[in-house]
Motif scaffolding. Structure first.
Motif, PDB file in Angstrom:
ATOM      1  N   GLN A  90       0.789  -1.224   0.000  1.00  0.00           N
ATOM      2  CA  GLN A  90       0.000   0.000   0.000  1.00  0.00           C
ATOM      3  C   GLN A  90       0.828   1.284   0.000  1.00  0.00           C
ATOM      4  O   GLN A  90       0.329   2.341  -0.396  1.00  0.00           O
ATOM      5  CB  GLN A  90      -0.949   0.001   1.204  1.00  0.00           C
ATOM      6  N   ASN A  91       2.076   1.214   0.435  1.00  0.00           N
ATOM      7  CA  ASN A  91       2.906   2.412   0.469  1.00  0.00           C
ATOM      8  C   ASN A  91       3.707   2.635  -0.808  1.00  0.00           C
ATOM      9  O   ASN A  91       4.490   3.578  -0.892  1.00  0.00           O
ATOM     10  CB  ASN A  91       3.869   2.348   1.666  1.00  0.00           C
ATOM     11  N   ARG A  92       3.515   1.767  -1.787  1.00  0.00           N
ATOM     12  CA  ARG A  92       4.216   1.972  -3.050  1.00  0.00           C
ATOM     13  C   ARG A  92       3.672   3.216  -3.751  1.00  0.00           C
ATOM     14  O   ARG A  92       2.448   3.422  -3.811  1.00  0.00           O
ATOM     15  CB  ARG A  92       4.044   0.757  -3.956  1.00  0.00           C
ATOM     16  N   PRO A  93       4.553   4.063  -4.293  1.00  0.00           N
ATOM     17  CA  PRO A  93       4.099   5.271  -4.994  1.00  0.00           C
ATOM     18  C   PRO A  93       3.169   4.971  -6.161  1.00  0.00           C
ATOM     19  O   PRO A  93       2.349   5.811  -6.536  1.00  0.00           O
ATOM     20  CB  PRO A  93       5.408   5.903  -5.478  1.00  0.00           C
ATOM     21  N   THR A  94       3.289   3.782  -6.747  1.00  0.00           N
ATOM     22  CA  THR A  94       2.411   3.402  -7.852  1.00  0.00           C
ATOM     23  C   THR A  94       1.013   3.043  -7.367  1.00  0.00           C
ATOM     24  O   THR A  94       0.070   3.012  -8.166  1.00  0.00           O
ATOM     25  CB  THR A  94       3.006   2.190  -8.593  1.00  0.00           C
ATOM     26  N   VAL A  95       0.873   2.784  -6.077  1.00  0.00           N
ATOM     27  CA  VAL A  95      -0.430   2.434  -5.506  1.00  0.00           C
ATOM     28  C   VAL A  95      -1.129   3.666  -4.940  1.00  0.00           C
ATOM     29  O   VAL A  95      -2.338   3.853  -5.114  1.00  0.00           O
ATOM     30  CB  VAL A  95      -0.280   1.364  -4.404  1.00  0.00           C
ATOM     31  N   ASN A  96      -0.368   4.517  -4.280  1.00  0.00           N
ATOM     32  CA  ASN A  96      -0.985   5.693  -3.655  1.00  0.00           C
ATOM     33  C   ASN A  96      -0.910   6.953  -4.513  1.00  0.00           C
ATOM     34  O   ASN A  96      -1.045   8.070  -4.019  1.00  0.00           O
ATOM     35  CB  ASN A  96      -0.369   5.952  -2.271  1.00  0.00           C
ATOM     36  N   ASP A  97      -0.660   6.739  -5.812  1.00  0.00           N
ATOM     37  CA  ASP A  97      -0.714   7.837  -6.789  1.00  0.00           C
ATOM     38  C   ASP A  97       0.308   8.939  -6.570  1.00  0.00           C
ATOM     39  O   ASP A  97       0.045  10.111  -6.853  1.00  0.00           O
ATOM     40  CB  ASP A  97      -2.123   8.441  -6.824  1.00  0.00           C
ATOM     41  N   ARG A 102       2.498   7.938 -16.802  1.00  0.00           N
ATOM     42  CA  ARG A 102       3.357   8.481 -17.851  1.00  0.00           C
ATOM     43  C   ARG A 102       4.779   8.676 -17.341  1.00  0.00           C
ATOM     44  O   ARG A 102       5.753   8.260 -17.985  1.00  0.00           O
ATOM     45  CB  ARG A 102       2.797   9.820 -18.345  1.00  0.00           C
ATOM     46  N   ASN A 103       4.913   9.289 -16.180  1.00  0.00           N
ATOM     47  CA  ASN A 103       6.243   9.528 -15.622  1.00  0.00           C
ATOM     48  C   ASN A 103       6.930   8.217 -15.243  1.00  0.00           C
ATOM     49  O   ASN A 103       8.151   8.084 -15.364  1.00  0.00           O
ATOM     50  CB  ASN A 103       6.146  10.444 -14.401  1.00  0.00           C
ATOM     51  N   LEU A 104       6.132   7.264 -14.784  1.00  0.00           N
ATOM     52  CA  LEU A 104       6.689   5.970 -14.398  1.00  0.00           C
ATOM     53  C   LEU A 104       7.263   5.258 -15.619  1.00  0.00           C
ATOM     54  O   LEU A 104       8.374   4.706 -15.569  1.00  0.00           O
ATOM     55  CB  LEU A 104       5.605   5.114 -13.746  1.00  0.00           C
ATOM     56  N   ILE A 105       6.531   5.277 -16.709  1.00  0.00           N
ATOM     57  CA  ILE A 105       7.015   4.623 -17.933  1.00  0.00           C
ATOM     58  C   ILE A 105       8.240   5.341 -18.484  1.00  0.00           C
ATOM     59  O   ILE A 105       9.202   4.703 -18.924  1.00  0.00           O
ATOM     60  CB  ILE A 105       5.889   4.577 -18.988  1.00  0.00           C
ATOM     61  N   MET A 106       8.207   6.673 -18.458  1.00  0.00           N
ATOM     62  CA  MET A 106       9.365   7.439 -18.938  1.00  0.00           C
ATOM     63  C   MET A 106      10.604   7.140 -18.095  1.00  0.00           C
ATOM     64  O   MET A 106      11.704   6.969 -18.629  1.00  0.00           O
ATOM     65  CB  MET A 106       9.053   8.937 -18.902  1.00  0.00           C
ATOM     66  N   LEU A 107      10.420   7.073 -16.782  1.00  0.00           N
ATOM     67  CA  LEU A 107      11.532   6.750 -15.894  1.00  0.00           C
ATOM     68  C   LEU A 107      12.074   5.362 -16.202  1.00  0.00           C
ATOM     69  O   LEU A 107      13.293   5.164 -16.346  1.00  0.00           O
ATOM     70  CB  LEU A 107      11.069   6.820 -14.437  1.00  0.00           C
ATOM     71  N   SER A 108      11.184   4.396 -16.316  1.00  0.00           N
ATOM     72  CA  SER A 108      11.587   3.025 -16.563  1.00  0.00           C
ATOM     73  C   SER A 108      12.311   2.873 -17.897  1.00  0.00           C
ATOM     74  O   SER A 108      13.400   2.294 -17.967  1.00  0.00           O
ATOM     75  CB  SER A 108      10.370   2.109 -16.531  1.00  0.00           C
ATOM     76  N   MET A 109      11.709   3.390 -18.962  1.00  0.00           N
ATOM     77  CA  MET A 109      12.307   3.250 -20.283  1.00  0.00           C
ATOM     78  C   MET A 109      13.639   3.983 -20.363  1.00  0.00           C
ATOM     79  O   MET A 109      14.596   3.486 -20.971  1.00  0.00           O
ATOM     80  CB  MET A 109      11.344   3.779 -21.346  1.00  0.00           C
ATOM     81  N   GLY A 110      13.704   5.167 -19.746  1.00  0.00           N
ATOM     82  CA  GLY A 110      14.950   5.920 -19.753  1.00  0.00           C
ATOM     83  C   GLY A 110      16.074   5.161 -19.067  1.00  0.00           C
ATOM     84  O   GLY A 110      17.207   5.104 -19.569  1.00  0.00           O
TER      85      GLY A 110
END
Length: 303
Positions: A90-97, A102-110
């Motif tokens: 529950q404390n993951r930034p991807t869960v609590n918005d 978009r930023n997550l994918i850009m970070l990952s791909m980069g």
């Protein structure tokens, strides 16, 4: 109701602590140990100059960090739906918005692209193995096996075991029996490590409908699976006899200690959760100690 309708998509810049959670820095750091050991051992066993190999070693470590962190970030993106159902996530930034998709994918791909560029700068084999790790982890583990089969942990062990291969080929340019032995150790280690964690979180995985072995087959079947992988680990130090008798003996004692701890689960008074915790903690120490032995004993032989 969609996620964005519940709360704003983001609530500001993410902190360093949140970034570590996104890229699973703890997992990445653990994998850097065998990556470094693979590179170091290649330097020693191919009689290369340590000083002249430092640039490749540093670039390999940075590239591996970026590749693994980027793949973990994509995993967090894909797992958002199930993470919302699991209390421990529950404390993951991807869960609590705290971070947008978009930023997550850009970070990952980069991270993955830059990491792969660094690995390919060293040599083609390092880049190819890094790419194989990305494809294996993202496609075969995260997207397919994790949600469809109890063999998910074993499938995920293949990409999870590539760091020592990357480390070795970054220096030597080609694989060897020793490099494959390091791969086999990390590969066999992972099911034991993650099954122990899955036993503790079996209820969560059941709620999220993730077919982890403890959630589907129960404790006894999982325990048998863990013992099988412990047996697989047992002969591997003997494949690494070039490191000498001292290494073989110490690594074997490390394996026997883990088997001995595993046997305590057959006591009638065994608390499954506490036993799983002990096995999990031993697994963390095992990885550090085993590869520390590889580095230290090879250093002594080199000197």
């Amino acid at each position: 109701m969609s996620k964005s309708e519940v709360v704003p998509e983001t609530t500001g810049r993410i902190s360093y602590k949140e970034l570590k959670a996104i890229v699973k820095l703890g997992l990445v750091q653990g994998n850097l140990i065998p990556a470094f050991a693979g590179g170091w051992l290649a330097i020693v066993m191919t009689n290369r100059s340590f000083l002249s190999s430092i640039p490749e070693l540093i670039v390999m470590m940075i590239g591996s960090t970026l590749v693994m962190g980027g793949a973990c970030a994509i995993n967090n993106y894909y797992d958002q739906d199930i993470d919302q159902l699991m209390p421990s996530k529950q404390n993951r930034p991807t869960v609590n918005d705290r971070i947008s998709d978009r930023n997550l994918i850009m970070l990952s791909m980069g991270m993955m692209i830059f990491g792969e560029l660094l690995l390919f700068m060293i040599n083609v084999p390092a880049g190819v193995i890094g790419l194989a790790g990305i494809v294996g982890y993202v496609s075969f583990y995260s997207i397919w096996s994790k949600r469809h089969t109890t063999w998910n942990t074993v499938v995920g062990s293949f990409p999870g075991a590539v760091p020592p291969l990357i480390g070795w080929v970054a220096i030597d340019g080609q694989l060897s029996v020793m490099a494959l032995a390091l791969f086999a150790v990390v590969f066999a280690w992972q099911p034991i490590h993650f099954y122990a964690l899955a036993i503790k979180r079996s209820d969560e995985y059941r709620i999220a409908n993730i077919p982890m072995l403890p959630s589907v087959k129960g404790f006894n079947r999982t325990r048998i699976g863990m013992f099988l992988w412990l047996i697989v680990l047992l002969p591997l130090p003997f494949v690494m006899q070039e490191l000498g008798t001292t290494f073989v003996v110490l690594a074997t004692l490390l394996n026997l200690g883990w088997i001995g701890l595993g046997l305590t689960s057959f006591k009638t008074s065994t608390d499954e959760s506490k036993w799983a915790t002990k096995m999990f903690v031993y697994s963390l120490n095992y990885l550090v100690v085993f590869f520390a032995l590889v580095v230290v004993i090879s250093l002594i032989k080199w000197i």
